[in-house]
Structures are given as structure tokens and as C-alpha cells.
Design a protein around this motif. Sequence first.
Motif, PDB file in Angstrom:
ATOM      1  N   TYR A  10      42.047  45.807  34.507  1.00 22.10           N
ATOM      2  CA  TYR A  10      43.741  45.230  34.901  1.00 22.10           C
ATOM      3  C   TYR A  10      43.600  43.892  35.040  1.00 22.10           C
ATOM      4  N   VAL A  11      42.752  43.209  35.908  1.00 24.12           N
ATOM      5  CA  VAL A  11      42.697  41.714  35.962  1.00 24.12           C
ATOM      6  C   VAL A  11      42.388  41.107  34.847  1.00 24.12           C
ATOM      7  N   GLN A  12      41.780  41.572  33.919  1.00 24.94           N
ATOM      8  CA  GLN A  12      41.356  40.823  32.534  1.00 24.94           C
ATOM      9  C   GLN A  12      42.586  41.135  31.617  1.00 24.94           C
ATOM     10  N   PHE A  13      43.664  41.918  31.926  1.00 25.29           N
ATOM     11  CA  PHE A  13      44.929  42.215  30.982  1.00 25.29           C
ATOM     12  C   PHE A  13      45.677  41.161  31.705  1.00 25.29           C
ATOM     13  N   LEU A  14      45.898  40.947  32.951  1.00 27.89           N
ATOM     14  CA  LEU A  14      46.832  39.855  33.481  1.00 27.89           C
ATOM     15  C   LEU A  14      46.440  38.716  33.020  1.00 27.89           C
ATOM     16  N   GLU A  15      45.010  38.474  32.847  1.00 30.59           N
ATOM     17  CA  GLU A  15      44.588  36.938  32.546  1.00 30.59           C
ATOM     18  C   GLU A  15      44.861  36.668  31.143  1.00 30.59           C
ATOM     19  N   ARG A  16      44.736  37.604  30.140  1.00 24.63           N
ATOM     20  CA  ARG A  16      44.531  37.756  28.737  1.00 24.63           C
ATOM     21  C   ARG A  16      46.053  37.865  28.247  1.00 24.63           C
ATOM     22  N   PHE A  17      46.799  38.590  28.862  1.00 28.03           N
ATOM     23  CA  PHE A  17      48.229  38.691  28.393  1.00 28.03           C
ATOM     24  C   PHE A  17      49.268  38.540  29.447  1.00 28.03           C
TER      25      PHE A  17
END
Length: 109
Positions: free
Chosen positions: A10-17
Motif C-alpha cells: 500500500y505504501v508503494q501504491f501511495l508513492e507510485r500513484f
Amino acid sequence: MGEDYLPGIYVQFLERFPDVAQAQGALARTVRECNPFDDRTDRLIKLAMAIGAEAEGAVRSNVRKALQHGATLDEVRAVALAAITTCGFPTAIAALGWIEEVAAASPTS
């Protein structure tokens, strides 16, 4: 795991998108404002839907949030037990396993 626990994906999602995350967050807030349920009931309903969808991450997240909003562990377990007759025994047992794992790691249980 505290209230501020966010899974890595979820953190990756927030950072990437970030734009998509912001739009999804706005939609979630709008939907939440339109429903008549208190936070506890809302989380138990979302937990039930996550169990039915066999969405492990959503089950885990909604267990944490339901407990944070005042649901008891017995109530959370009851949602999983109710899935036996609507979603099937394997789905309910998987959900109970995820619930127990979250509960074991939660200071609110």
C-alpha cells in the motif's frame, strides 16, 4: 502493529500513484459520508464483504480498523462464522485464520 500500520504494498501504491491514491481516498470519503452507519458497523460490513471476496489484505485491514472502532474480537469472529453458510466453510476458515493472526499482533484485542 499500531493504528498507523500500512502494508508495504500500500505504501508503494501511495508513492507510485499519488494521484490515483488521492482520488480513491476522496471516493472512499464521499461514500463513507453517504452511509448511515457508525464507524464500528461500517467496518464490520466492510469486513464481511472482504471475507466474501476472499481478499486477505482487506480482511486484515478491516479487522484492525473494526477493533480500533470498538468492535470486539467476538464480533469480528462472528462475521467470519456467518460466512460459513453464505460463502462456504473454506472461506470462513481462511478468514478466521487471518483474524486470529491480526488479533495476536494487535494491542486492542
